[in-house]
Design a protein around this motif. Structure first.
Motif, PDB file in Angstrom:
ATOM      1  N   ARG A 107       0.807  -1.212   0.000  1.00 47.21           N
ATOM      2  CA  ARG A 107       0.000   0.000   0.000  1.00 47.21           C
ATOM      3  C   ARG A 107       0.846   1.270   0.000  1.00 47.21           C
ATOM      4  NH1 ARG A 107      -5.410  -1.233   1.773  1.00 47.21           N
ATOM      5  NH2 ARG A 107      -5.487  -3.488   2.025  1.00 47.21           N
ATOM      6  N   SER A 109       2.663   4.566  -0.825  1.00 47.95           N
ATOM      7  CA  SER A 109       2.297   5.640  -1.736  1.00 47.95           C
ATOM      8  C   SER A 109       3.301   6.758  -1.570  1.00 47.95           C
ATOM      9  CB  SER A 109       0.887   6.130  -1.396  1.00 47.95           C
ATOM     10  OG  SER A 109       0.808   7.513  -1.599  1.00 47.95           O
ATOM     11  N   ASN A 111       2.435   9.834  -2.044  1.00 52.39           N
ATOM     12  CA  ASN A 111       1.647  11.047  -1.947  1.00 52.39           C
ATOM     13  C   ASN A 111       2.146  11.981  -0.857  1.00 52.39           C
ATOM     14  OD1 ASN A 111      -0.370  12.146  -3.445  1.00 52.39           O
ATOM     15  ND2 ASN A 111      -1.903  11.772  -1.892  1.00 52.39           N
ATOM     16  N   LEU A 223      -8.343   0.272  -8.462  1.00 49.93           N
ATOM     17  CA  LEU A 223      -7.015   0.808  -8.766  1.00 49.93           C
ATOM     18  C   LEU A 223      -6.530   0.213 -10.082  1.00 49.93           C
ATOM     19  CD1 LEU A 223      -5.119   0.729  -5.333  1.00 49.93           C
ATOM     20  CD2 LEU A 223      -6.215   2.673  -6.458  1.00 49.93           C
ATOM     21  N   SER A 251      -0.379   5.156  -7.939  1.00 49.67           N
ATOM     22  CA  SER A 251      -0.488   4.065  -6.981  1.00 49.67           C
ATOM     23  C   SER A 251      -1.665   4.229  -6.030  1.00 49.67           C
ATOM     24  CB  SER A 251       0.804   3.940  -6.175  1.00 49.67           C
ATOM     25  OG  SER A 251       0.935   5.074  -5.336  1.00 49.67           O
ATOM     26  N   CYS A 252      -2.251   5.406  -5.977  1.00 54.45           N
ATOM     27  CA  CYS A 252      -3.342   5.570  -5.013  1.00 54.45           C
ATOM     28  C   CYS A 252      -4.524   6.347  -5.574  1.00 54.45           C
ATOM     29  CB  CYS A 252      -2.825   6.223  -3.734  1.00 54.45           C
ATOM     30  SG  CYS A 252      -2.182   7.867  -3.978  1.00 54.45           S
ATOM     31  N   ARG A 282      -9.476   8.653  -3.757  1.00 51.22           N
ATOM     32  CA  ARG A 282      -8.169   8.935  -3.186  1.00 51.22           C
ATOM     33  C   ARG A 282      -7.963   8.097  -1.939  1.00 51.22           C
ATOM     34  NH1 ARG A 282      -5.430  13.743  -4.504  1.00 51.22           N
ATOM     35  NH2 ARG A 282      -5.655  14.025  -6.720  1.00 51.22           N
ATOM     36  N   ALA A 283      -7.220   7.032  -2.092  1.00 50.13           N
ATOM     37  CA  ALA A 283      -7.004   6.134  -0.970  1.00 50.13           C
ATOM     38  C   ALA A 283      -6.390   6.908   0.193  1.00 50.13           C
ATOM     39  CB  ALA A 283      -6.071   5.004  -1.388  1.00 50.13           C
ATOM     40  N   ASP A 284      -5.472   7.803  -0.151  1.00 51.99           N
ATOM     41  CA  ASP A 284      -4.724   8.506   0.884  1.00 51.99           C
ATOM     42  C   ASP A 284      -5.578   9.466   1.688  1.00 51.99           C
ATOM     43  OD1 ASP A 284      -4.695   9.596  -1.836  1.00 51.99           O
ATOM     44  OD2 ASP A 284      -3.837  11.354  -0.862  1.00 51.99           O
TER      45      ASP A 284
END
Ligand SMILES: Nc1nc2c(ncn2[C@@H]2O[C@H](COP(=O)(O)OP(=O)(O)O)[C@@H](O)[C@H]2O)c(=O)[nH]1
Lengths: 301, 420
Positions: A107, A109, A111, A223, A251-252, A282-284
Motif C-alpha cells: 500500500r 504511496s 503522496n 485501482l 499508486s493511489c 483517493r485512498a490517501d
C-alpha cells in the motif's frame, strides 16, 4: 438580461483577478501544474489573464515518478504550446538524496512524500507565491483556507491564525523565506470545472473519460494495474470500463466505473453522483477525517 | 445561471449549522461519503439523530470544541442559481469573522431562535450586515416547531425587529418562519404554517433580484497590471494594455476617459480579452483596456470618465473594524493601506469615536480600538486614494490596513467621505 455575468464567467473573472494580483505583487511566483483537470483549468485562466503576453511565471510539476504516461504527454504538450518554463520537482530525487524515505509494503504511496519535495523546490528556486488548484468544495479543511494562504519559513499552515481576507483585497506580504500559497479557483466546484471545460472546449487527459483498463478492487476502490502497485493475493485484476475523477499518483488514485465518454456525459454523471471525488478515488485521503488538515499544516498542496 | 453570495449569522445554537446542512443536503450538495462520516461521528458522540450541523464544522480544533470559529465557504447550486455561503460564527468575540464573510455578500441570513426572540446578538448581526453594505437581509425565525408554529410569536418578533431595523441602512428585509431541523419553509412551504404567505427560504434565495445592486453608473477601472508582450515581431509586438477588474459603471470602446493621478485624457481604443474584444465592460469583468494615446499608465492608477471622477484625497474619514488581539488601533499609529490596486502608507490622524455595536452608542472618549471593535477614524495617506463612498461602491470604498511589523491584516475599512 443586460449587464449580467453567468456564474462561470463571474468565477473566471475572480480567478483572473487573483492571478494578476500575484503577478503584480510577487517577485517569483510559480504555478503548480500536474496535468489534472483543476490545474489544467487554472493554467488556462492564467493564460487568459496575461494574453497576448506569455505567462510571466514558471510552471512546476511535483513528480512522484508514479505517473500515467498519457498525463505526462499532456503536460509536456500544454507547456510547449504556451511556451512556458517547466520546473520538475522530483520525489525520486528526494528519495535518492535521502530527504525522504520511501514507504514500503503493497500500500506504499508517494503522496505524502511530495510535501518535502515541494517545500525543497520552493526554497531552492526562491518561489514566493505558489499557485495551487485546490478548491474549497473538495474537503472541510480546505473550506476555511484563504485564497492567499500564508506559509511560514517551514512551509507550514496555521489554520487558527489566518489573515482576515476581505472584499477582493489580498494581503500577500511576507518576509524572506516565507511564502504564500494562492488558490485562484477556491470558489469553483467540481461541476463548475467540468462545465467550464465544456464551455471552453478544452482538452484534458484522456483518462478522465471512459476507457477500458485493467483494474483490481482494493478497499472498495478500483485501482489501475500499473508497474507502481503490487497486486496482493486475492485481488483479481479484471478489465473494466472506467474513468478517473482525479488524477494523481498512479499508486493511489482510484478509477470509477463509468461509460461517460464525452464531457457532456461526465457532467450528467457528476450532477447525479452521490460520492465526493476524494471519497471515491483517493485512498490517501480516507485515512482519517482530519487527514487533510494534518497534511495541509505540514505544507502539503 | 447567476451567482449569489450570502453570509449567515446567528448566536450559538440558533440552528445555523443545521440550516446550512439542510440546504446542502436538500440541494444534493452533500455526498454519501460525507454523510456517512457525519453519521459515524454523531453515533460516536451518542447523538440521537444525525447531526447535519457536523457537515459544516471544518477544522479539527473546532470539531473538538464543538464550535465553528472561523469563516468557512460552502457551495451549492439549484437549476436557477449557484450559491456561495460564507458561514460565519456568531459569538460575541467573532465580529471579525462576520465582517470578513459579509464583505462580499449579496445577502445575509440572520437566524433567531423563535423561543428567544430578538437578542442583542441579532441586533449586532443586522447592524454589521448593514455596515458592510449587504443589500438584502433575511431574518430566519427558526425553531418554530418549538413554539407550536404559532403565528403570533412570528409576528411579534417581526414587529420588534422592524422597529430596530428602521435605524439601519437596510433596503430589503424579508422574514421567514422556519424549522431547520424539520425542514419547514426551508426548501418547500410548510403545511405546518398555512398562515405564512411568503416564499420558502430557498425559493427566496433563488428569486431575490440582485442584478440592480451593482453600481452601473460610475465607471471605475483600477489598473492592476500592464500587459506588454515581449515579442519582437508579430501583431502584438507593440501592444500595451491595462489589465484589471471593472469596479463600477460601464466602459465601451470610444469612451473618453481620464487616468488618475496624472489627469491625462484619452479614449478607449479596445477592450480586450483572451476570447476576443468586447463591446462593453462592467463589474466584475476582468478585461484589458487599450487607449488611443501613448500615455504613462501603471498599476494603482484609476481609469474613469472625465465628468464622473472618484474622490481623490489623502485625507479620509472611514469606519474601521479592528481585527487582531495583538495590538490596538491608536491615533498616530502607522499602517500599510491596501485600496483597490494601490498600496500606500497611512497614519491614523484621529479616532473620532468607538461604536457600541449593540446599542449603536458613540463613545467619543475612546482612545483605542481593540479586537472586534468598530469606530470612526480619520486617516492621512502618503499618496492620494481614488475612491467613492462605501455606500455607493463597495469595491472603490473599501480598504484593509496591514501592520508592517508582522504583515498581518489588522483592520477592515469602509470609506465615509473625504475628510473635512
Ligand atoms: N426543535 C428544533 N431544534 C433545532 C432546530 N434547528 C436547530 N435545532 C437544534 O438546535 C441545536 C443547535 O443547532 P446548531 O445547528 O448546531 O446551531 P448553531 O450553533 O447555530 O450552528 C441542535 O441541537 C439542533 O438540532 C429547529 O428548527 N427546531
Amino acid at each position: 438580461m443586460p449587464y449580467e455575468l453567468s456564474h462561470l464567467r463571474a468565477l473566471e473573472a475572480e480567478s483572473i483577478h487573483i492571478i494578476r494580483e500575484v503577478a503584480a505583487e510577487f517577485e517569483r511566483p510559480v504555478l503548480l501544474f500536474s496535468g489534472g483537470k483543476d490545474s489544467v483549468v487554472m493554467l488556462r485562466l492564467a493564460e487568459k489573464a496575461f494574453w497576448p503576453a506569455r505567462l510571466p511565471f514558471a510552471v512546476m510539476h511535483v513528480d512522484t515518478g508514479h505517473n500515467f504516461p498519457e498525463v505526462m504527454a499532456f503536460r509536456d504538450a500544454r507547456v510547449a504550446e504556451l511556451g512556458a518554463r517547466l520546473v520538475v520537482a522530483s520525489v525520486q530525487k528526494s528519495i535518492d538524496e535521502g530527504r525522504v524515505v520511501e514507504e514500503s509494503g503493497p500500500r506504499a504511496s508517494r503522496n505524502r512524500l511530495q510535501t518535502v519535495t515541494l517545500l525543497d523546490a520552493i526554497t531552492e528556486h526562491g518561489f514566493d507565491a505558489v499557485f495551487g488548484g485546490a478548491r474549497r468544495d473538495e474537503e472541510k479543511a480546505r473550506a476555511k483556507e484563504r485564497v492567499f494562504s500564508f506559509r511560514d519559513e517551514f512551509g507550514q499552515w496555521d489554520p487558527k491564525n489566518q489573515r482576515p481576507e476581505l472584499w477582493s483585497l489580498y494581503n500577500g506580504r511576507h518576509r524572506k523565506g516565507e511564502h504564500i500559497r494562492v488558490f485562484p479557483i477556491s470558489n469553483w466546484t467540481e461541476l463548475d470545472i467540468w462545465q467550464y471545460i465544456a464551455d471552453e472546449g478544452m482538452a484534458i487527459p484522456d483518462l478522465y473519460y471512459a476507457h477500458h483498463r485493467e483494474v483490481f478492487r482494493r478497499d472498495g476502490m478500483l485501482l489501475a494495474v500499473t508497474e507502481f502497485v503490487t497486486v496482493m493475493d486475492g485481488e483479481e485484476p479484471f478489465d473494466a470500463l472506467v474513468r478517473f475523477r482525479t488524477v494523481g499518483d498512479a499508486s493511489c488514485t482510484g478509477a470509477v466505473e463509468s461509460s461517460a465518454a464525452t464531457v457532456d456525459d461526465v457532467i450528467t454523471e457528476i450532477a447525479a453522483t452521490r460520492i465526493t471525488e476524494r471519497g471515491a478515488t483517493r485512498a490517501d485521503d480516507r485515512i482519517s477525517e482530519a487527514g487533510m488538515e494534518d497534511r495541509k499544516r505540514e505544507g502539503y498542496f | 445561471m447567476e451567482l449569489l453570495r450570502f453570509a449567515t449569522a446567528g448566536s450559538v445554537d440558533d440552528g445555523k449549522s443545521t440550516l446550512i446542512g439542510r440546504l446542502l443536503y436538500d440541494s444534493k450538495a452533500i455526498f454519501e461519503d460525507q454523510l456517512e462520516a457525519v453519521e459515524r461521528t454523531s453515533r460516536a458522540r451518542g447523538d440521537e439523530y444525525t447531526d447535519l450541523a457536523l457537515l459544516t464544522d471544518g477544522l479539527r480544533a473546532e470539531r473538538e470544541q464543538g464550535i465553528t470559529i472561523d469563516v468557512a465557504y460552502r457551495y451549492f447550486a439549484t437549476p436557477k442559481r449557484k450559491f456561495i455561503i460564507a458561514d460565519t460564527p456568531g459569538h460575541i468575540q467573532y465580529t471579525r469573522n462576520m465582517v470578513t464573510g459579509a464583505s462580499t455578500a449579496d445577502l445575509a441570513l440572520i437566524l433567531i431562535d423563535a423561543r428567544k426572540g430578538v437578542l442583542e446578538q441579532s441586533r449586532r448581526h443586522s447592524f454589521l450586515s448593514s455596515l458592510l453594505g449587504i443589500p438584502h437581509l433575511v431574518l430566519c425565525v427558526n425553531k418554530m416547531d418549538l413554539v407550536d408554529y404559532d403565528e403570533a410569536v412570528f409576528e411579534s418578533i417581526k414587529a420588534e425587529f422592524r422597529d430596530f431595523a428602521m435605524k439601519l441602512d437596510v433596503h430589503d428585509l424579508t422574514f421567514v418562519p422556519m424549522s431547520a431541523l424539520h425542514g419547514d419553509n426551508v426548501v418547500h412551504r410548510s403545511p405546518n404554517m398555512p398562515w405564512y404567505e411568503g416564499a420558502s427560504l430557498l425559493h427566496h434565495l433563488e428569486e431575490v433580484h440582485i442584478a440592480s445592486d451593482r453600481n452601473l453608473i460610475d465607471a471605475r477601472f483600477p489598473v492592476q497590471y500592464v500587459i506588454r508582450p515581449q515579442n519582437q515581431t508579430g501583431p502584438y509586438h507593440d501592444y500595451r494594455g491595462y489589465a484589471g477588474t471593472m469596479a463600477g459603471g460601464v466602459l465601451k470602446p470610444g469612451d473618453e476617459v481620464v487616468v488618475l493621478p496624472s489627469g491625462f485624457e484619452s479614449t478607449i481604443r479596445s477592450i480586450d480579452t483572451y476570447d476576443g474584444p468586447v463591446d462593453e465592460a462592467f463589474a466584475p469583468m476582468s478585461v484589458t483596456i487599450t487607449l488611443s494615446d501613448d500615455i504613462d499608465v501603471s498599476r494603482g492608477d484609476m481609469i474613469s470618465r472625465p465628468h464622473n471622477r472618484p474622490h481623490s484625497s489623502q485625507d479620509i474619514d472611514a469606519t474601521v473594524c479592528w481585527m487582531t488581539e495583538l495590538s490596538s488601533l491608536r491615533p498616530n499609529a502607522r499602517y500599510v493601506l491596501k485600496h483597490t490596486t494601490r498600496t500606500v502608507k497611512a497614519v491614523v490622524r484621529a479616532l473620532q469615536y468607538r461604536l457600541d455595536v449593540n446599542t449603536l452608542h458613540r463613545d467619543e472618549d475612546a482612545s483605542e480600538l481593540r479586537l472586534n471593535e468598530i469606530g470612526r477614524v480619520t486617516l492621512r495617506t502618503q499618496l492620494p486614494l481614488f475612491f467613492d463612498e462605501y455606500r455607493r461602491n463597495r469595491d472603490t470604498g473599501s480598504f484593509v490596513l496591514v501592520d508592517e511589523a508582522n504583515n498581518n491584516t489588522v483592520a477592515a475599512g469602509m470609506i465615509l467621505s473625504p475628510a473635512q
